[in-house]
Design a protein around this motif. Structure first.
Motif, PDB file in Angstrom:
ATOM      1  N   UNK A 249      37.201  39.557  30.887  1.00  0.00           N
ATOM      2  CA  UNK A 249      37.626  40.756  31.592  1.00  0.00           C
ATOM      3  C   UNK A 249      37.152  40.705  33.036  1.00  0.00           C
ATOM      4  N   UNK A 250      37.961  41.207  33.951  1.00  0.00           N
ATOM      5  CA  UNK A 250      37.581  41.246  35.357  1.00  0.00           C
ATOM      6  C   UNK A 250      38.094  42.496  36.034  1.00  0.00           C
ATOM      7  N   UNK A 251      37.381  42.907  37.086  1.00  0.00           N
ATOM      8  CA  UNK A 251      37.788  44.005  37.953  1.00  0.00           C
ATOM      9  C   UNK A 251      37.610  43.543  39.387  1.00  0.00           C
ATOM     10  N   UNK A 252      38.457  44.039  40.296  1.00  0.00           N
ATOM     11  CA  UNK A 252      38.274  43.685  41.699  1.00  0.00           C
ATOM     12  C   UNK A 252      38.743  44.818  42.588  1.00  0.00           C
ATOM     13  N   UNK A 253      38.158  44.841  43.801  1.00  0.00           N
ATOM     14  CA  UNK A 253      38.534  45.831  44.812  1.00  0.00           C
ATOM     15  C   UNK A 253      38.211  45.268  46.182  1.00  0.00           C
ATOM     16  N   UNK A 254      38.709  45.948  47.212  1.00  0.00           N
ATOM     17  CA  UNK A 254      38.300  45.604  48.571  1.00  0.00           C
ATOM     18  C   UNK A 254      36.786  45.746  48.713  1.00  0.00           C
TER      19      UNK A 254
ATOM     20  N   UNK B 271      37.730  33.778  50.737  1.00  0.00           N
ATOM     21  CA  UNK B 271      38.570  34.578  49.837  1.00  0.00           C
ATOM     22  C   UNK B 271      38.338  34.184  48.379  1.00  0.00           C
ATOM     23  N   UNK B 272      38.690  35.116  47.501  1.00  0.00           N
ATOM     24  CA  UNK B 272      38.809  34.819  46.078  1.00  0.00           C
ATOM     25  C   UNK B 272      40.275  34.992  45.687  1.00  0.00           C
ATOM     26  N   UNK B 273      40.682  34.297  44.653  1.00  0.00           N
ATOM     27  CA  UNK B 273      42.073  34.311  44.205  1.00  0.00           C
ATOM     28  C   UNK B 273      42.101  34.586  42.705  1.00  0.00           C
ATOM     29  N   UNK B 274      42.939  35.517  42.274  1.00  0.00           N
ATOM     30  CA  UNK B 274      43.217  35.732  40.853  1.00  0.00           C
ATOM     31  C   UNK B 274      44.719  35.878  40.687  1.00  0.00           C
ATOM     32  N   UNK B 275      45.198  35.663  39.471  1.00  0.00           N
ATOM     33  CA  UNK B 275      46.626  35.769  39.232  1.00  0.00           C
ATOM     34  C   UNK B 275      46.921  35.798  37.748  1.00  0.00           C
ATOM     35  N   UNK B 276      48.145  35.483  37.387  1.00  0.00           N
ATOM     36  CA  UNK B 276      48.553  35.560  35.974  1.00  0.00           C
ATOM     37  C   UNK B 276      47.784  34.579  35.095  1.00  0.00           C
TER      38      UNK B 276
ATOM     39  N   UNK C 174      57.103  33.949  31.370  1.00  0.00           N
ATOM     40  CA  UNK C 174      57.116  35.256  32.018  1.00  0.00           C
ATOM     41  C   UNK C 174      58.464  35.511  32.678  1.00  0.00           C
ATOM     42  N   UNK C 175      58.848  36.776  32.752  1.00  0.00           N
ATOM     43  CA  UNK C 175      59.958  37.163  33.618  1.00  0.00           C
ATOM     44  C   UNK C 175      59.487  37.104  35.061  1.00  0.00           C
ATOM     45  N   UNK C 176      60.413  36.892  35.989  1.00  0.00           N
ATOM     46  CA  UNK C 176      60.046  36.753  37.399  1.00  0.00           C
ATOM     47  C   UNK C 176      59.315  37.975  37.924  1.00  0.00           C
ATOM     48  N   UNK C 177      59.635  39.163  37.399  1.00  0.00           N
ATOM     49  CA  UNK C 177      59.054  40.370  37.992  1.00  0.00           C
ATOM     50  C   UNK C 177      57.580  40.561  37.650  1.00  0.00           C
ATOM     51  N   UNK C 178      57.030  39.685  36.799  1.00  0.00           N
ATOM     52  CA  UNK C 178      55.606  39.751  36.456  1.00  0.00           C
ATOM     53  C   UNK C 178      54.733  38.855  37.329  1.00  0.00           C
ATOM     54  N   UNK C 179      55.310  37.998  38.141  1.00  0.00           N
ATOM     55  CA  UNK C 179      54.519  36.999  38.861  1.00  0.00           C
ATOM     56  C   UNK C 179      53.708  37.689  39.954  1.00  0.00           C
ATOM     57  N   UNK C 180      52.392  37.459  39.952  1.00  0.00           N
ATOM     58  CA  UNK C 180      51.545  38.109  40.945  1.00  0.00           C
ATOM     59  C   UNK C 180      50.428  37.180  41.393  1.00  0.00           C
ATOM     60  N   UNK C 181      49.833  37.585  42.497  1.00  0.00           N
ATOM     61  CA  UNK C 181      48.680  36.899  43.078  1.00  0.00           C
ATOM     62  C   UNK C 181      47.883  37.964  43.812  1.00  0.00           C
ATOM     63  N   UNK C 182      46.565  37.951  43.644  1.00  0.00           N
ATOM     64  CA  UNK C 182      45.682  38.854  44.374  1.00  0.00           C
ATOM     65  C   UNK C 182      44.674  37.977  45.112  1.00  0.00           C
ATOM     66  N   UNK C 183      44.678  38.033  46.434  1.00  0.00           N
ATOM     67  CA  UNK C 183      43.866  37.105  47.225  1.00  0.00           C
ATOM     68  C   UNK C 183      43.275  37.823  48.432  1.00  0.00           C
ATOM     69  N   UNK C 184      42.023  37.515  48.726  1.00  0.00           N
ATOM     70  CA  UNK C 184      41.342  38.111  49.862  1.00  0.00           C
ATOM     71  C   UNK C 184      39.853  38.168  49.604  1.00  0.00           C
TER      72      UNK C 184
END
Length: 841
Positions: free
Chosen positions: A216-221, A164-169, A192-202
């Motif tokens: 700059x980065x872009x990602x997709x399945x 997997x790769x991992x990206x986030x705030x 940050x406010x709590x509603x901004x917290x994210x993680x994209x992993x896979x």
């Protein structure tokens, strides 16, 4: 908590948020997530360990937490009783001073587009995760004080499968391996406010670039890697141009480090502005051919989320009653940036076609609310106000204000506001004070009439009954039209376009009275009010204009004027002022699908979904023939648009079957996945396909796009088995991802199938309240809307549906969607009554 994320938690009240903000200051969050089992098909939960450091003035408070299982919790090292967790709240008794709370829990993977959403790609069977912490969802990922004005920096550590790769705030760094598990650390964020917290992993596919010192980065399945690579240059170009323009406008640099844009599956919204890691629905990657309109809309979304990095992220509203400080600004600036700084210089016309009717309808419903100070009592109520008022109306009012006070004062006030409240929270009063200090003058009258007052004015053409001169503009307040909303004195500066023999003439008119004369309007001429769409009002075409437009509109090339003309017609129809037969005549005479300004993209859906069900027999065939009639002359995008429009109105299965063959399509149009499923869906709807054919086609190409389209097509079949299959997706008897739930609802109710679907009107009323026990958040409301019986206009169905509003167990998000859809239904019924249209029981 079920896989859909339902729980017994309650939403945070504004009064509770104010009390907690007065008590606490949050110093930091350290979050560790164990996703090592995330590739296992049976995985239902993940490990979450949160360390929150905060200061308290001393007193009772609570932490927001919605775990599948709470393993342990401590406050300053002393254990807390897990049994004390109630309704998503863990009580804390604090003394004055600094504190540390540590929570270890198993959290639920979700499949409704919220929390930590887990999606298995049907194309390759691989799992993909992304975080959506918005509006009550963050506590299903981490323990937190979940409100916008308790900001803090975040650090995140992640255990994930090695591939997997991992990206986030914050920038993610792979720090090592532990057997089959990779270890990642994400850099500490800005507050940050709590509603901004994210993680994209896979096993996401990544593309990288840089601009002006920003990575700059872009990602997709992985299954969309080809589309991502093909679209990367356009996406990066839009990002570079938008950064440059926003930096020029504000003189304040982007403040959140890297800028990654992740295209993720099953996303409920268009996108989410998480600092450092914006998430988009991956339908925006375009693996199949799309029209220019789709690219304009995607460009506006890219710029919208970038504008949020200043409005929303750098400075965040204190509470959700100032939602417009986020969305109205991002909407206005997003369209302004792409119109001024990219190749999409016709963006304002596209914006009017794509967004204006959405906002006008919202502002005429019983659920209308002010743009600002919308009275959001809790977060759930606030979520319902992410609507056409907060976006389309608010952005139009900001455009009006910028024009009125000029860019020097408008942008000067914005810069002062962003500088004063950097990394903090602010209110409408703060921004207005900055504008006034920048030279805007007293804005109390403007903000009172346009931002703090619900409802809108209606502008109508008024002609003398004898056909002589003396045409006027009639201004009506909301109550004069029978609409909800508050009366206010609003003056409108509008462009009025009048069609004459040699073409259109335009003049600027000040509408400051109930009746304003229009000079030099020939008898029977087409009159388009607010032709540049500079004000916020429902401008309604009259019958004479509709008749005249049949000859004028086909030779009108100005995309903004064409857009305004159609919006005048649609507003007149919405007000039950125009005969459906006459509007069909206009559609047939001026085939909208040949419109180079992309008007047809949205008028097409309105025609088939709203107009044709009320039109005389044979109207669908007439529209279909008119669409096909422009095919030979159409080029480029217009050929694809013509074919799509013809598919939507086709009643001849032989034509649809011929187009299902690659050699049978018109030249210049390819049979890609999108078009194949449009054809199959229409065949299913008219009873010319069956479940076996749909299943075989899906098995041959099991992509997410195909899976959703298959759901829509199966639900559209005119048989009881298909309708029962669709209904299982409302009740969650069939547990499927969010987009499949919505597709099933849209397919269930098809024009002409009322005899088949009539029993489901009563079932909707009976079953809808219980859906709150199986889902929550966005999908709870989205499912209520998708499954609303929109095709049943008869008296008995309307009575049943209105009775649903008296049900004591209908939760507020569901009630709001029912109210809104009932208003649309009642307005269609009003058209039927006004023009003697017989509706099917």
């Amino acid at each position: 908590m079920s896989s859909s994320g339902a729980s017994t938690s309650r939403s945070l009240l504004r009064t509770e948020a104010e009390q907690r903000a007065a008590l606490l200051a949050v110093h930091s969050y350290d979050l560790a997530l164990d996703l090592a089992g995330g590739d296992d098909p049976g995985t239902a939960t993940f490990g979450s360990r949160t360390v929150v450091r905060f200061a308290s003035a001393g007193g009772s408070t609570f932490l927001d937490l919605k775990p599948a299982e709470l393993l342990s919790a401590t406050l300053d090292g002393a254990p807390l009783d897990p049994a004390s967790l109630r309704e998503g709240r863990l009580p804390l008794e604090t003394s004055a001073g600094d504190h540390e709370v540590v929570v270890e829990a198993r959290m639920p993977y979700r499949n409704d587009g919220e929390g930590l959403h887990r999606s298995v790609d049907p194309a390759d069977g691989r799992a993909y995760l992304y975080g959506m912490s918005f509006m009550d969802a963050a506590p299903t990922v981490l323990a937190c004080f979940d409100q916008p004005d308790l900001k803090a920096p975040y650090r995140l550590r992640v255990r994930a499968p090695r591939e997997w790769v991992v990206v986030g705030n914050g920038r993610a760094t792979r720090t090592g391996d532990d057997g089959d598990v990779a270890l990642w650390e994400l850099a500490e964020t800005q507050p940050l406010s709590t509603y901004f917290v994210t993680l994209v992993a896979g096993p996401y596919h990544l593309v990288s670039d840089q601009h002006d010192g920003i990575a700059l980065g872009l990602s997709s399945r992985a299954s969309l890697a080809g589309a991502l690579e093909a679209e990367a240059e356009e996406l990066f170009t839009l990002t570079r141009q938008s950064f440059d323009e926003l930096h020029r406008l504000f003189g304040i640099r982007y403040a959140f480090g890297d800028y990654h844009q992740a295209f993720v599956p099953d996303f409920n919204a268009g996108a989410m502005e998480n600092p450092g890691c914006v998430t988009f629905r991956d339908q925006m990657l375009f693996p199949d051919r799309v029209t220019r309109a789709a690219r304009v809309n995607r460009a506006s979304t890219v710029a919208h989320e970038m504008a949020h990095q200043w409005f929303g992220n750098l400075v965040t509203p204190r509470w959700w009653d100032d939602l417009w400080l986020n969305e109205s600004f991002a909407e206005y600036l997003g369209w302004r940036v792409i119109a001024d700084a990219t190749v999409y210089d016709d963006a304002w016309a596209q914006r009017s076609q794509a967004r204006r009717q959405w906002g006008l309808h919202a502002d005429q419903r019983p659920s209308t609310h002010p743009v600002a100070g919308n009275g959001a009592t809790d977060a759930v109520a606030a979520l319902q106000d992410f609507d056409g008022i907060s976006y389309a109306k608010g952005s139009t009012v900001l455009k009006q204000l910028a024009s009125r006070i000029g860019d020097e004062a408008f942008l000067g006030g914005v810069v002062d506001h962003l500088t004063r409240h950097r990394f903090g929270n602010a209110t409408m009063a703060d921004l207005v004070a900055s504008w006034e200090g920048a030279g805007a003058g007293d804005l109390s009258g403007f903000t009172g009439s346009w931002l703090r007052t619900a409802g809108l004015d209606t502008l109508r053409v008024e002609r003398p009954s004898n056909g002589s001169g003396g045409t006027s503009v009639r201004r009506l307040g909301p109550r004069e039209c029978g609409d909800p909303g508050d009366e206010a004195v609003r003056e409108h500066t509008v462009v009025v376009a009048v069609a004459e023999e040699h073409g259109w003439t335009t003049s600027t008119v000040e509408v400051a009275a109930d009746l304003t004369d229009l000079p030099d309007v020939p008898p029977g001429a087409a009159v388009v009010l607010d032709a540049a769409e500079d004000t916020w009002a429902a401008s309604c075409a009259d019958a004479a204009t509709v008749a005249a437009l049949r000859g004028v509109l086909p030779r009108t090339s100005d995309p903004m004027l064409r857009t305004a003309a159609w919006n005048n017609v649609r507003s007149g129809f919405h007000a039950a002022q125009l005969d459906p037969a006459a509007v069909v005549d206009l559609v047939v005479a001026a085939p909208y699908l040949a419109d180079l300004g992309d008007t047809g993209t949205h008028v097409d859906a309105w025609t088939t979904g709203t107009l044709l069900p009320l039109a005389p027999a044979g109207s669908t065939r007439r529209v279909h023939d008119a669409v096909l009639g422009v095919l030979e002359a159409a080029e480029g995008d217009d050929r694809l648009r013509v074919v799509r429009g013809a598919v939507r109105t086709a009643e001849d299965p032989d034509l649809l079957r011929r187009w299902l063959s690659p050699d049978g399509l018109p030249a210049g149009v390819d049979l890609d996945t999108d078009l194949r499923w449009r054809l199959l869906g229409r065949l299913a709807e008219i009873g010319a396909s069956d479940r076996d054919e749909l299943d075989r086609t899906l098995a041959a190409d099991p992509s997410t796009t195909a899976t959703i389209a298959h759901t829509l097509a199966v639900a559209s079949l005119p048989d009881m088995e298909a309708k029962a299959w669709a209904w299982q997706r409302l009740t969650a008897e069939a547990d499927v991802p969010n987009h499949e739930v919505q597709a099933a609802g849209h397919g269930l109710w098809r024009p002409g199938q009322q005899a088949l679907t009539a029993p489901y009107v009563e079932r909707y009323v009976a079953d809808l309240p219980a859906t709150a026990s199986v889902r929550s958040g966005w999908l709870l409301a989205l499912a209520a809307e998708a499954f609303f019986p929109r095709t049943h206009l008869d008296d008995a169905s309307a009575k049943l549906l209105h009775g649903l509003l008296e049900h004591p167990d209908v939760p507020p998000p569901v009630r709001r969607r029912v109210v809104d859809n009932l208003d649309d239904l009642d307005r269609q019924r009003a058209v039927a009554r006004a023009f003697g249209v017989e509706v099917t029981a």
